[in-house]
Design a protein around this motif. Sequence first.
Motif, PDB file in Angstrom:
ATOM      1  N   CYS A  86       5.864   5.418   8.842  1.00 47.85           N
ATOM      2  CA  CYS A  86       6.309   6.747   8.057  1.00 47.85           C
ATOM      3  C   CYS A  86       6.004   6.691   6.776  1.00 47.85           C
ATOM      4  O   CYS A  86       5.974   7.766   5.900  1.00 47.85           O
ATOM      5  CB  CYS A  86       7.739   6.901   8.605  1.00 47.85           C
ATOM      6  SG  CYS A  86       7.818   7.604  10.362  1.00 47.85           S
ATOM      7  N   TRP A  87       6.179   5.801   6.020  1.00 49.62           N
ATOM      8  CA  TRP A  87       6.346   5.716   4.554  1.00 49.62           C
ATOM      9  C   TRP A  87       4.790   5.772   4.013  1.00 49.62           C
ATOM     10  O   TRP A  87       4.370   6.106   3.154  1.00 49.62           O
ATOM     11  CB  TRP A  87       6.984   4.216   4.132  1.00 49.62           C
ATOM     12  CG  TRP A  87       8.309   4.545   3.941  1.00 49.62           C
ATOM     13  CD1 TRP A  87       9.320   3.795   4.584  1.00 49.62           C
ATOM     14  CD2 TRP A  87       9.031   5.369   3.237  1.00 49.62           C
ATOM     15  NE1 TRP A  87      10.565   4.257   4.177  1.00 49.62           N
ATOM     16  CE2 TRP A  87      10.547   5.224   3.508  1.00 49.62           C
ATOM     17  CE3 TRP A  87       8.667   6.544   2.439  1.00 49.62           C
ATOM     18  CZ2 TRP A  87      11.522   6.112   2.942  1.00 49.62           C
ATOM     19  CZ3 TRP A  87       9.669   7.237   1.915  1.00 49.62           C
ATOM     20  CH2 TRP A  87      11.056   7.157   1.901  1.00 49.62           C
ATOM     21  N   LEU A  88       3.936   4.939   5.028  1.00 49.97           N
ATOM     22  CA  LEU A  88       2.548   4.949   4.653  1.00 49.97           C
ATOM     23  C   LEU A  88       2.243   6.694   4.855  1.00 49.97           C
ATOM     24  O   LEU A  88       1.416   7.056   3.944  1.00 49.97           O
ATOM     25  CB  LEU A  88       1.554   4.495   5.755  1.00 49.97           C
ATOM     26  CG  LEU A  88       1.217   2.957   5.449  1.00 49.97           C
ATOM     27  CD1 LEU A  88       0.498   2.311   6.605  1.00 49.97           C
ATOM     28  CD2 LEU A  88       0.479   2.948   4.074  1.00 49.97           C
ATOM     29  N   ILE A 112       0.935  -1.345  -0.008  1.00 43.13           N
ATOM     30  CA  ILE A 112      -0.024   0.018  -0.120  1.00 43.13           C
ATOM     31  C   ILE A 112       0.854   1.234  -0.111  1.00 43.13           C
ATOM     32  O   ILE A 112       0.491   2.087  -0.768  1.00 43.13           O
ATOM     33  CB  ILE A 112      -0.906  -0.025   1.327  1.00 43.13           C
ATOM     34  CG1 ILE A 112      -2.073  -1.164   1.023  1.00 43.13           C
ATOM     35  CG2 ILE A 112      -1.642   1.313   1.477  1.00 43.13           C
ATOM     36  CD1 ILE A 112      -2.856  -1.434   2.086  1.00 43.13           C
ATOM     37  N   ALA A 113       1.957   1.196   0.872  1.00 45.51           N
ATOM     38  CA  ALA A 113       2.888   2.536   0.973  1.00 45.51           C
ATOM     39  C   ALA A 113       3.315   2.931  -0.374  1.00 45.51           C
ATOM     40  O   ALA A 113       3.208   4.092  -1.171  1.00 45.51           O
ATOM     41  CB  ALA A 113       3.790   2.401   1.894  1.00 45.51           C
ATOM     42  N   PHE A 114       3.872   2.072  -1.025  1.00 41.97           N
ATOM     43  CA  PHE A 114       4.433   2.111  -2.169  1.00 41.97           C
ATOM     44  C   PHE A 114       3.451   2.233  -3.515  1.00 41.97           C
ATOM     45  O   PHE A 114       3.943   2.806  -4.285  1.00 41.97           O
ATOM     46  CB  PHE A 114       5.673   0.855  -2.850  1.00 41.97           C
ATOM     47  CG  PHE A 114       6.591   0.787  -1.640  1.00 41.97           C
ATOM     48  CD1 PHE A 114       7.690   1.821  -1.710  1.00 41.97           C
ATOM     49  CD2 PHE A 114       6.626  -0.146  -1.105  1.00 41.97           C
ATOM     50  CE1 PHE A 114       8.463   1.568  -0.839  1.00 41.97           C
ATOM     51  CE2 PHE A 114       7.718  -0.179   0.092  1.00 41.97           C
ATOM     52  CZ  PHE A 114       8.460   0.587  -0.047  1.00 41.97           C
ATOM     53  N   THR A 115       2.453   1.553  -3.461  1.00 37.29           N
ATOM     54  CA  THR A 115       1.222   2.028  -4.445  1.00 37.29           C
ATOM     55  C   THR A 115       0.889   3.460  -4.323  1.00 37.29           C
ATOM     56  O   THR A 115       0.713   4.159  -5.453  1.00 37.29           O
ATOM     57  CB  THR A 115       0.027   1.069  -4.150  1.00 37.29           C
ATOM     58  OG1 THR A 115       0.441  -0.486  -4.135  1.00 37.29           O
ATOM     59  CG2 THR A 115      -1.067   1.341  -5.111  1.00 37.29           C
ATOM     60  N   LEU A 116       0.733   4.135  -2.999  1.00 35.02           N
ATOM     61  CA  LEU A 116       0.528   5.597  -2.837  1.00 35.02           C
ATOM     62  C   LEU A 116       1.272   6.224  -3.620  1.00 35.02           C
ATOM     63  O   LEU A 116       1.247   7.353  -4.039  1.00 35.02           O
ATOM     64  CB  LEU A 116       0.129   5.840  -1.388  1.00 35.02           C
ATOM     65  CG  LEU A 116      -0.899   5.084  -0.716  1.00 35.02           C
ATOM     66  CD1 LEU A 116      -0.877   5.338   0.716  1.00 35.02           C
ATOM     67  CD2 LEU A 116      -2.278   6.001  -0.986  1.00 35.02           C
ATOM     68  N   TYR A 148       0.549  11.443   2.187  1.00 39.02           N
ATOM     69  CA  TYR A 148       0.449  12.843   2.016  1.00 39.02           C
ATOM     70  C   TYR A 148       0.681  13.404   0.421  1.00 39.02           C
ATOM     71  O   TYR A 148      -0.035  14.240  -0.216  1.00 39.02           O
ATOM     72  CB  TYR A 148       1.622  13.556   2.806  1.00 39.02           C
ATOM     73  CG  TYR A 148       1.276  13.551   4.188  1.00 39.02           C
ATOM     74  CD1 TYR A 148       0.459  13.028   4.736  1.00 39.02           C
ATOM     75  CD2 TYR A 148       2.428  14.333   4.916  1.00 39.02           C
ATOM     76  CE1 TYR A 148      -0.128  13.378   6.133  1.00 39.02           C
ATOM     77  CE2 TYR A 148       2.134  14.653   6.351  1.00 39.02           C
ATOM     78  CZ  TYR A 148       0.911  13.970   6.843  1.00 39.02           C
ATOM     79  OH  TYR A 148       0.446  14.286   8.251  1.00 39.02           O
ATOM     80  N   THR A 149       1.653  12.524  -0.384  1.00 39.63           N
ATOM     81  CA  THR A 149       1.648  12.804  -1.647  1.00 39.63           C
ATOM     82  C   THR A 149       0.478  12.613  -2.597  1.00 39.63           C
ATOM     83  O   THR A 149       0.006  13.197  -3.212  1.00 39.63           O
ATOM     84  CB  THR A 149       2.865  11.882  -2.171  1.00 39.63           C
ATOM     85  OG1 THR A 149       4.060  12.053  -1.586  1.00 39.63           O
ATOM     86  CG2 THR A 149       3.006  12.293  -3.847  1.00 39.63           C
ATOM     87  N   PHE A 150      -0.043  11.425  -2.196  1.00 38.81           N
ATOM     88  CA  PHE A 150      -1.410  11.117  -3.019  1.00 38.81           C
ATOM     89  C   PHE A 150      -2.548  12.070  -2.691  1.00 38.81           C
ATOM     90  O   PHE A 150      -3.155  12.662  -3.516  1.00 38.81           O
ATOM     91  CB  PHE A 150      -1.790   9.575  -2.607  1.00 38.81           C
ATOM     92  CG  PHE A 150      -3.073   8.945  -3.321  1.00 38.81           C
ATOM     93  CD1 PHE A 150      -2.826   8.326  -4.320  1.00 38.81           C
ATOM     94  CD2 PHE A 150      -4.420   9.145  -2.754  1.00 38.81           C
ATOM     95  CE1 PHE A 150      -3.918   7.816  -4.970  1.00 38.81           C
ATOM     96  CE2 PHE A 150      -5.407   8.957  -3.336  1.00 38.81           C
ATOM     97  CZ  PHE A 150      -5.125   8.000  -4.382  1.00 38.81           C
TER      98      PHE A 150
END
Length: 472
Positions: free
Chosen positions: A322-324, A24-28, A329-331
């Motif tokens: 943190c990566w989530l 999920i984190a890297f998908t976002l 935030y970027t998404f």
Amino acid sequence: MTDPQIALMMLGLFICFVFLGFPIAFTLMAMGIGFGYYAYFDARRMWRAFDRLDETAGSWDQWSTWFEGFFNNRIFDLFVNQTFTVMSNEVLTAVPLFLFMGYIVERANIVDRLFSTLNIASKNIPGSMGVAALITCALFATATGIVGAVVTLMGLLALPAMLKARYNPSFASGIICAGGTLGILIPPSIMLIVYAAASNVSIVRLYAGALLPGLTLVGLYLVYVMGRSILQPSAAPRPTADEVPDVPAGRLLWMIITSFLPLAFLILAVLGSILFGLATPTEAASIGALGGIFLAVIYRAMTWQRLRESVYLTVRTTAMVCWLFVGSYTFSAVFSYLGGEHVISEFVQGMNLTPIQFLIMAQVIIFLLGWPLEWSEIIIIFVPIFLPLLQFFEIDPLFFGILVALNLQTSFLTPPMAMSAYYLKGIAPPEVRLTQIFAGVMPFLACVIISMILMYLFPQIVFYLPEMFYGS
């Protein structure tokens, strides 16, 4: 397609990728950067770089010029800035410290002593072993905040003892599953820290607001356990002298002093220093981490291997959170820039809902999201979609956050995706079936729903302590 339509497509694709099992984190992050490249694309900046490419054609500089043209997009600046913002967030600093405290306490051999002591001390209470297991779960869950660890450890420790004492397997399983999820709600909860970082609500007020709802839920659990033990004695037989021996009062007092008081003192010291303004959550978490190490040393459970495991698990979980946040935030920045947030806001406002109807709708959506997703993903990704609407419906973000924390109890208890049931099944004796565990958690699920209804009817359950300590 218009920008808002692209934003909604972005959200739909993300949900599809989640169900396909992508990280999920890297998908976002990937979708935020991909769609953000389109959102922030500036043709003039690109062509200026490519004009320089023509001037340097045939030279080594053409490649650097081409890369400059490709990366000349504000999405990359946004991604770097969001990463820095997350890593420098003072609220999130408390997360690794509380996690480390929890992992150290988990490995300090405190829980088995605590359960044995409470089991002996409560032997004359109906459902004494269930009450002891539930109180142990509540204290341990409060100290760790890690649902999987609490359910697994208590399943290894308390479930065999309860089954040996002829407890109904379904009843015993429900007690452990429900008690293990209390760390999400009762301070110092890591989930509330994450919600505070996402919503900009004071973590101190959140902790104060969550205390009475958490104790209310524990009280409902205890009422159910003791009530069923009285009405259905076969579900929780009174222990025999062989199962729970008689212990002299002096020795029992010493057992309480050496097992219950140290952990209770650690929790109260951490929580009290936050609520009374003696320390920030980060400073209190530091005290808790140091106290956890001290307890492990006192109980002679501190080894290099356990310390290394605790540090590794802390770093791994903190990195995930943190990566989530970075991806979310970027998404969300790109989603809002394209107009997706505005479309959702207009749609919800056009439904002419009352504040109570909006709260119920939001809680139903979060309840359904709790089946496929972890609480961290719900808080970081989906809850911020509702936050801008709270002002329109005149709902306090503090009240909304406590409701969400209560609601997420159900995500761990509701079949078919009740994660606490699967945690328990993984270490339970083979004769305990998954259907029995599911049946055992349903009454506790009803207790959670009752507690949410009580909060709707009596909001002062949430607001009383924050207003008393810190004013309106």
